[in-house]
Design an enzyme around this catalytic site. Structure first.
Site, short mmCIF file in Angstrom:
data_model
loop_
_atom_site.label_atom_id
_atom_site.label_comp_id
_atom_site.label_asym_id
_atom_site.label_seq_id
_atom_site.Cartn_x
_atom_site.Cartn_y
_atom_site.Cartn_z
N SER A 1 45.67 -0.02 -21.78
CA SER A 1 46.86 -0.61 -21.08
C SER A 1 47.39 -1.52 -22.33
O SER A 1 46.51 -2.38 -22.88
CB SER A 1 46.81 -1.10 -20.01
OG SER A 1 47.56 -2.08 -19.78
N GLU B 1 46.08 13.44 -17.69
CA GLU B 1 47.28 13.29 -16.96
C GLU B 1 48.51 14.07 -17.73
O GLU B 1 49.19 14.41 -17.00
CB GLU B 1 47.71 11.79 -16.81
CG GLU B 1 46.85 10.89 -15.82
CD GLU B 1 46.89 9.38 -16.25
OE1 GLU B 1 48.05 9.02 -15.59
OE2 GLU B 1 46.14 8.69 -16.37
#
Ligand code: ARG
Length: 459
Positions: free
Chosen positions: A276, A289
């Site tokens: 992140s 994802e």
């Protein structure tokens, strides 16, 4: 001037050229287009429709053009609309008027149908190989985990203990069906449309069987209207890819859950996860994802082409030019997803201890405890009730069935004995499920043999 410009008194508007043209995306059919034309002209020569020398010149010109396209030396022209007319125009430029004979007895309508079918066949072959790689990886991981116990779920609530291989091999079975659907798609595609002409064949004495054989089609389309307007094989492909993506998406969902701190069943390799930009601790399952996310566009492609086709009168309509971007996008998407998904699962670490702990904590052996009572003579419904009471007791006392003392068991029902502990151990719960298709090591080893035979047979 356009190849079809004879009937027109003025040039098309540039807006029309841009709107009508498909070269920006159908350029990728160049090879199929050239190979199809070579087969066509050699048949024309064999049938004495054009002189053999002309056919030789055209064939050589086409092969040279193919080489130059592959070297990146050719730029296509939007004004020439599509790959078919670009190639014809380029050939005329290169070898002169003789190239103008190439399109004898043919229409772009049967030509494009041919090119797309040849392209789909090639891609189906690639997809089968990619899918087999994934299935091979699944079998390799499964071999290592024939006695790795994990909870099996229903409603995402822990239900009964299974083995990790049992879980993985469920996906193997899904992929096996996907593999059959790819074969089916290939069969549906494997019929030659060339010779259908614009819609009503031609008066030239074409030998369609000769072309079918040259291009390895196992039949010719039996009706020319259907030959030019059938896109069922594209829909079969889009459906097949959609179902395959749905399977990858479900698997992705599990990997996302399993790699969360709440589960910690697996840890993705650093090479196949991302961080992140703000939270330093994060390690995200972006690949899983994205596979899940891309399933949406693949479904969209299927719906899009189904909708395009639904109102089309026979035979060819320009609407059908819209088929290409839909199938290209689904093919490109699945070809990106399959290899990275395979690498992601090959490299992920399996946290056996956490799987075991999760299986041990959630009363996954309650059914076996009830079955224990049945073996001692109780009716299943009564046994269910007795164990239900025990589970409630454990929930209030924050303990588990395996930790209860024999006194507690016997207070609820005198039939309980020391052997209850063995009967509800997770290893017993799993390994007594020896029924075909079950989670026990024994059943899994048998399934693995079949899976390996499937792979050996399919390669
Ligand atoms: N680019 C066209 C397509 O993809 C080729 C066939 C064009 N035929 C025609 N009659 N305009 O469908």
């Amino acid at each position: 001037m356009k190849l079809w410009g004879g009937r027109f008194a003025k040039e098309t508007d540039t807006l029309t050229d841009h709107f009508n043209s498909s070269i920006s995306f159908d350029a990728r059919l160049y090879k199929q287009d050239i190979l199809g034309s070579i087969a066509h002209v050699s048949m024309l020569a064999k049938q004495n429709i054009i002189p053999a020398d002309d056919s030789k010149l055209i064939e050589k010109g086409l092969l040279d053009l193919l080489t130059d396209i592959e070297k990146g030396m050719i730029t296509f022209n939007e004004k020439m609309e599509d790959i078919h007319m670009n190639i014809e125009a380029l050939l005329i430029q290169r070898i002169g008027d003789v190239a103008k004979k190439m399109h004898t007895g043919r229409s772009r309508n049967d030509q494009v149908a041919l090119d797309v079918r040849m392209y789909v066949r090639d891609e189906v072959d690639d997809l089968k190989a990619l899918l087999l790689n994934l299935m091979t990886a699944l079998v390799a991981i499964s071999k290592e985990h024939t006695s790795t116990i994990m909870p099996g779920y229903t409603h995402l609530q822990r239900a009964q203990p299974i083995t990790f291989s049992h879980h993985l091999l469920a996906y193997f079975e899904m992929f096996k069906r996907d593999y059959s659907r790819l074969n089916f798609t290939y069969d549906m595609t494997n019929s030659l449309p060339l010779g259908s002409g614009a819609l009503a064949t031609t008066t030239y004495p074409l030998d369609r069987d000769f072309v079918a054989e040259a291009l390895h089609f196992n039949s010719v389309c039996e009706n020319s209207l259907d030959g030019v307007s059938d896109r069922d094989f594209c829909l079969d492909l889009l459906h097949t890819i959609s179902v395959l993506m749905m399977h990858l998406s479900r698997f992705s969902e599990e990997i996302i859950l399993w790699s969360s701190h709440e589960f910690r069943f697996v840890e993705l390799d650093d090479a196949y996860s991302t961080g992140s930009s703000i939270m330093p601790q994060k390690k995200n399952p972006d690949i899983a994802e994205l596979v899940r996310g891309k399933t949406g566009r693949v479904y969209g492609n299927l719906m899009s082409l189904l909708t395009t086709m639904k109102g089309l009168p026979l035979a060819y309509n320009k609407d059908m030019q819209e088929d290409k971007e839909r199938i290209f996008d689904s093919i490109d998407t699945i070809k990106m997803c399959l290899p990275i998904f395979t690498e992601m699962i090959k490299t992920m670490k399996i946290r056996k201890e956490n799987m075991y702990k999760a299986a041990a904590g959630g009363f996954t052996n309650a059914t076996d405890a009830a079955d224990y009572l049945v073996k001692k003579g109780l009716a299943f419904r009564d046994a269910h009730e007795v164990i239900g009471k025990l589970v409630l007791h454990c929930v209030t006392e924050n303990t588990s069935l395996e930790e209860l003392s024999l006194d507690v068991y016997q207070a609820i029902h005198p039939i309980f004995d020391q052997d209850i502990y063995e009967a509800i151990s997770l290893a017993t719960c799993v390994n007594e499920r020896k029924v075909k298709g079950g989670p026990s090591t024994q059943a899994i080893l048998a399934h693995l043999e079949k899976a390996k035979a499937f792979l050996a047979h399919s390669k």
